[in-house]
Design a protein around this motif. Structure first.
Motif, short mmCIF file in Angstrom:
data_model
loop_
_atom_site.label_atom_id
_atom_site.label_comp_id
_atom_site.label_asym_id
_atom_site.label_seq_id
_atom_site.Cartn_x
_atom_site.Cartn_y
_atom_site.Cartn_z
N ASP A 9 50.29 -37.54 -27.02
CA ASP A 9 48.97 -36.93 -26.91
C ASP A 9 48.97 -36.17 -25.58
OD1 ASP A 9 46.10 -36.51 -27.28
OD2 ASP A 9 45.87 -38.03 -25.73
N LEU A 10 47.99 -35.31 -25.37
CA LEU A 10 48.00 -34.49 -24.15
C LEU A 10 46.98 -34.98 -23.12
CD1 LEU A 10 49.09 -32.11 -22.59
CD2 LEU A 10 47.66 -30.58 -23.96
N ASP A 11 45.69 -34.70 -23.35
CA ASP A 11 44.67 -35.09 -22.37
C ASP A 11 44.54 -36.61 -22.29
OD1 ASP A 11 42.85 -32.35 -21.86
OD2 ASP A 11 43.86 -32.42 -23.80
N GLY A 12 44.65 -37.13 -21.08
CA GLY A 12 44.51 -38.57 -20.89
C GLY A 12 45.77 -39.36 -21.14
N THR A 13 46.82 -38.68 -21.59
CA THR A 13 48.10 -39.35 -21.86
C THR A 13 49.23 -38.70 -21.08
OG1 THR A 13 47.41 -39.98 -24.12
CG2 THR A 13 49.78 -39.96 -23.65
N LEU A 14 49.45 -37.44 -21.34
CA LEU A 14 50.51 -36.71 -20.65
C LEU A 14 49.99 -36.09 -19.35
CD1 LEU A 14 53.48 -35.64 -20.96
CD2 LEU A 14 52.48 -33.59 -21.99
N VAL A 15 48.79 -35.54 -19.41
CA VAL A 15 48.21 -34.84 -18.26
C VAL A 15 46.78 -35.35 -18.02
CG1 VAL A 15 47.54 -32.59 -17.33
CG2 VAL A 15 49.58 -32.79 -18.79
N ASP A 16 46.46 -35.56 -16.74
CA ASP A 16 45.09 -35.92 -16.36
C ASP A 16 44.29 -34.63 -16.17
OD1 ASP A 16 42.77 -37.04 -15.47
OD2 ASP A 16 43.58 -37.76 -13.56
N THR A 17 43.51 -34.31 -17.18
CA THR A 17 42.73 -33.06 -17.18
C THR A 17 41.26 -33.29 -16.88
OG1 THR A 17 42.49 -33.32 -19.57
CG2 THR A 17 44.26 -31.87 -18.80
N ALA A 18 40.85 -34.54 -16.68
CA ALA A 18 39.42 -34.87 -16.54
C ALA A 18 38.71 -34.05 -15.46
CB ALA A 18 39.25 -36.36 -16.29
N PRO A 19 39.28 -33.90 -14.26
CA PRO A 19 38.54 -33.15 -13.23
C PRO A 19 38.20 -31.72 -13.65
CG PRO A 19 40.34 -34.39 -12.24
CD PRO A 19 40.53 -34.47 -13.73
N ASP A 20 39.12 -31.07 -14.35
CA ASP A 20 38.87 -29.69 -14.76
C ASP A 20 37.92 -29.61 -15.95
OD1 ASP A 20 40.62 -28.32 -12.84
OD2 ASP A 20 42.19 -29.44 -13.85
N ILE A 167 58.10 -42.19 -32.10
CA ILE A 167 57.14 -43.05 -31.42
C ILE A 167 56.00 -42.17 -30.93
CG2 ILE A 167 56.73 -44.59 -29.45
CD1 ILE A 167 59.77 -45.20 -29.50
N MET A 168 54.76 -42.62 -31.17
CA MET A 168 53.59 -41.93 -30.64
C MET A 168 53.22 -42.55 -29.31
SD MET A 168 51.17 -39.62 -31.33
CE MET A 168 49.65 -39.14 -30.49
N VAL A 169 52.81 -41.73 -28.35
CA VAL A 169 52.29 -42.21 -27.08
C VAL A 169 50.89 -41.62 -26.91
CG1 VAL A 169 52.66 -42.40 -24.59
CG2 VAL A 169 54.64 -42.18 -26.13
N GLY A 170 49.88 -42.49 -26.79
CA GLY A 170 48.51 -42.01 -26.70
C GLY A 170 47.62 -42.90 -25.88
N ASP A 171 46.36 -42.48 -25.73
CA ASP A 171 45.45 -43.20 -24.84
C ASP A 171 44.15 -43.64 -25.51
OD1 ASP A 171 44.50 -40.44 -25.00
OD2 ASP A 171 43.12 -40.99 -23.39
N SER A 172 44.04 -43.44 -26.83
CA SER A 172 42.73 -43.65 -27.45
C SER A 172 42.85 -44.29 -28.83
CB SER A 172 42.01 -42.31 -27.59
OG SER A 172 42.67 -41.50 -28.56
N LYS A 173 41.69 -44.70 -29.34
CA LYS A 173 41.61 -45.20 -30.70
C LYS A 173 42.14 -44.17 -31.69
CE LYS A 173 37.50 -45.25 -32.59
NZ LYS A 173 36.11 -45.65 -32.94
#
Length: 233
Positions: A9-20, A167-173
Motif C-alpha cells: 500500500d502507499l499512504d501510511g505504509t510505504l510513505v508518510d503523506t499525512a502532513p501534506d 505478500i501484501m504489506v498494508g496499514d489498514s482494515k
C-alpha cells in the motif's frame, strides 16, 4: 519459478503523506472560511482521501456540507496536493532498506493503492522510489479497487507475479481484507492510518518497524501460503 513479490500500500505504509494531506485539507477549508483542522482530529480519515477528510472536518464542526460544496472543496484539495508533491512526505524509516534486502534476494515489488494512479506515480517518482516498482496500480487503474480482491490480484499479474508467491504489506482494515479476499498473506504495519489497531483484523503478522520485515519472515509467509494452496479441497 515465479519471482516472489512484495506488494505495498502507499499512504501510511510505504510513505508518510499525512502532513501534506492535512496541509491540502486546510488549504481547501480556508477557501470556504473554515478554521483549520489538526492532524489528530482527522485521525484515520487521512488515509481515506480528500473527500473523507473534508467531510470529517465539517462533521467535527457540525457544519452542513452540500454535495456541490464537497466537490468544489475536493477539487481545491486535489489541485493543492498535486501542485505540492512530494512536500514533506517521505518513506517510512527502514522501508528502503527492507526493499533493498528483498531485492538482493530476488524479490520484485509493486504498489496497490486507492490513491489515483497518476498521483501515486508522481509521488514515488519525486521520492526516487519508482525504479523499485514494476507495477503501480491506483484507485482508477481498474474498474474496481481495494478491498476488492481483483485490485490486488491484477496488480500482482501486472508485476509478473503469482498470488501464491506474493505478500501484501498494508496499514489498514482495507489492505488486510483485500489480501484476505485474495488469499494472499498480509503484513500489517501498526504505525499507519487506521482507527483501530491492525491486529484486530487478523493479518498474517503485525510489525512495528521495517527492520522486522526480514527475509526469514517473508519466506515463512510464502511457504505457508504455498502450503495452503497445495492442500486438497
Amino acid at each position: 519459478m515465479t519471482q516472489p513479490l512484495l506488494v505495498f500500500d502507499l499512504d501510511g505504509t510505504l510513505v508518510d503523506t499525512a502532513p501534506d494531506l492535512v496541509a491540502s485539507l486546510n488549504h481547501s477549508l480556508a477557501s470556504a472560511g473554515v478554521e483549520p483542522a489538526e492532524r489528530d482530529s482527522i485521525g484515520f480519515h487521512v488515509g481515506m482521501g480528500g473527500r473523507a477528510m473534508i467531510e470529517r472536518a465539517y462533521a467535527l464542526r457540525a457544519r452542513t456540507l452540500s454535495p456541490i460544496e464537497l466537490e468544489k472543496l475536493a477539487a481545491i484539495f486535489l489541485a493543492h496536493y498535486t501542485d505540492n508533491i512530494p512536500g514533506t512526505s517521505k518513506p517510512y524509516p527502514g522501508v528502503v532498506e527492507a526493499i533493498e534486502r528483498h531485492k538482493v534476494a530476488g524479490f520484485g515489488f509493486a504498489i496497490c493503492t486507492n490513491k489515483p494512479e497518476a498521483l501515486a506515480l508522481r509521488l514515488i517518482e519525486t521520492l526516487g522510489l519508482a525504479p523499485y516498482f514494476s507495477a503501480v496500480c491506483g484507485a482508477d487503474t481498474f474498474p474496481f479497487r481495494k478491498p476488492d480482491a481483483r485490485h490486488l490480484l491484477e496488480t500482482i499479474a501486472r508485476a509478473g507475479g503469482s498470488p501464491d508467491a506474493a505478500i501484501m504489506v498494508g496499514d489498514s482494515k482495507t489492505d488486510i481484507h483485500t489480501a484476505q479476499n485474495a488469499g494472499v498473506p498480509v503484513v500489517a504495519v501498526d504505525f499507519g492510518y487506521t482507527d483501530r489497531h491492525v491486529s484486530e483484523y487478523d493479518p498474517s503478522v503485525v510489525i512495528s518497524a521495517y527492520d522486522e520485515l526480514t527475509l526469514a519472515l517473508s519466506n515463512k509467509l510464502l511457504a505457508a501460503s504455498r502450503g495452503r494452496v497445495a492442500q486438497p479441497a
